[in-house]
Design an enzyme around this catalytic site. Structure first.
Site, PDB file in Angstrom:
ATOM      1  N   CYS A   1     -18.115  54.896  91.072  1.00 23.66           N
ATOM      2  CA  CYS A   1     -19.075  55.500  90.151  1.00 23.66           C
ATOM      3  C   CYS A   1     -19.616  56.843  90.636  1.00 23.66           C
ATOM      4  O   CYS A   1     -20.225  57.582  89.857  1.00 23.66           O
ATOM      5  CB  CYS A   1     -20.234  54.545  89.909  1.00 23.66           C
ATOM      6  SG  CYS A   1     -19.758  53.002  89.079  1.00 23.66           S
ATOM      7  N   ALA A   2     -19.417  57.162  91.908  1.00 18.59           N
ATOM      8  CA  ALA A   2     -19.894  58.449  92.440  1.00 18.59           C
ATOM      9  C   ALA A   2     -18.857  59.555  92.317  1.00 18.59           C
ATOM     10  O   ALA A   2     -19.145  60.707  92.655  1.00 18.59           O
ATOM     11  CB  ALA A   2     -20.292  58.289  93.903  1.00 18.59           C
TER      12      ALA A   2
END
Length: 342
Positions: A135-136
């Site tokens: 998700c980063a």
């Protein structure tokens, strides 16, 4: 002094098919109150999924999932890039560097090569693909675009995140997988950086990795399928790492939390947003963009924070001189951040 890279435009895309949470709980076969509760108390109203069957069922094999990922990632990526460039008044011929990212499937050649062909990028455009940072990873791709412009002033760089989380569902008896199936969705976003226009400057970046939490989030691959690993510890770890990263990034530039006018936080989930709000001392107004994206779209993994950025830009709340803080979290365990200035 060289001009800082600026955010010229953002474009987003989601699949046409939209599902409400009760419908998705039914499709995945969750009948008990515990697992249905993950869906109904998620802070999510609707999610968009790239499914091609008229009556989707959770029984696709590995080959079907891979084929759907390839079709969806290319389609959504193309749509997001076109939306971004149209907003900037540019074409793919104006782009000098392309950074792509995804964690929900794999292509070889990688996604960047497919988008270059599908959209007709110049053959001399430089490119890189960032994979498997969860998700980063949109923040990591954004940093690669920023680095390119710092190295080549006057260039234009495009960062593109495409996530097809519906190609990673896994149904078993664990609450962990039910939570993942209750929040993740499909979407794509593109952000264009250059040194022109009046968009916010990206002043700097910061990374924070805590390897002691390496096993708390990511994927395992039983039988070749993606299975989300999502420890309940994330609710505790994520806000603490956001706080540490924010304070380090602000200190780098002589700022305090009170100097931040816009918070662009990854919509990881209802409880993560709540805990981050409490830890950082933020108001409901501060996290309104994150909550709105979660409500309308769910968690689209790495693309989500760019949807939140788009909401912030559209709001018109920022004034010249205002600062913004953009943060996302991913496996590693990692927090990635960028300081913005209008």
């Amino acid at each position: 002094m060289a001009l800082l890279p600026r955010i010229r435009a953002v474009g987003t895309a989601v699949p046409e098919r939209q599902f409400d949470q009760p419908t998705l709980a039914d499709l995945l076969g969750y009948r008990d109150s515990l697992r249905r509760g993950f869906f109904l108390r998620s802070g999510i109203d609707t999610r968009h999924l790239y499914v091609t069957a008229s009556d989707p069922r959770p029984d696709e094999d590995v080959d079907a999932l891979a084929a759907r990922f390839q079709e969806a990632s290319r389609s959504l990526g193309v749509t997001a890039v076109i939306a971004c460039l149209d907003r900037a008044g540019l074409t793919v011929g104006d782009v000098d560097f392309l950074a792509t990212t995804t964690c929900t499937g794999r292509l070889c050649p990688s996604l960047d090569a497919h988008l270059m062909r599908d959209l007709g990028f110049r053959p001399d455009a430089q490119r890189v693909h960032v994979g498997d940072t969860g998700c980063a990873s949109a923040m990591v791709a954004l940093q690669q675009a920023w680095n390119h412009i710092q190295a080549f002033p006057g260039h234009r760089a495009l960062a593109v995140s495409v996530e097809v989380c519906s190609a990673t569902y896994f149904v078993d008896d664990d609450a962990e997988t039910a939570v993942a199936n209750a929040i993740f969705a499909d979407g794509a976003a593109a952000v264009l950086l250059d040194q022109a226009g009046d968009g916010p400057a990206v002043v700097g970046h910061r990374t924070l990795i805590r390897s002691e939490y390496l096993d708390r989030m990511g994927f395992t691959f039983p039988g070749g399928r993606h299975r989300v690993r999502l420890s309940p510890d994330v609710r505790r770890i994520a806000p603490a790492m956001m706080e540490e990263l924010a304070d380090r990034l602000l200190k780098d530039h002589g700022l305090q939390r009170s100097d931040i006018g816009l918070w662009v936080l990854h919509s990881a989930g209802r409880r993560v947003i709540e805990h981050a709000q409490a830890t950082l001392g933020l108001t409901d107004h501060d996290v309104a963009f994150s909550r709105e994206v979660l409500r309308r779209y769910g968690n689209m993994s790495s693309a989500t924070v760019l949807f939140v950025l788009e909401e912030a830009l559209r709001s018109g709340r920022a004034r010249p001189g205002d600062h913004g803080l953009m943060m996302a979290l991913g496996p590693g365990f990692a927090a990635e951040g960028a300081l913005l200035r209008w």
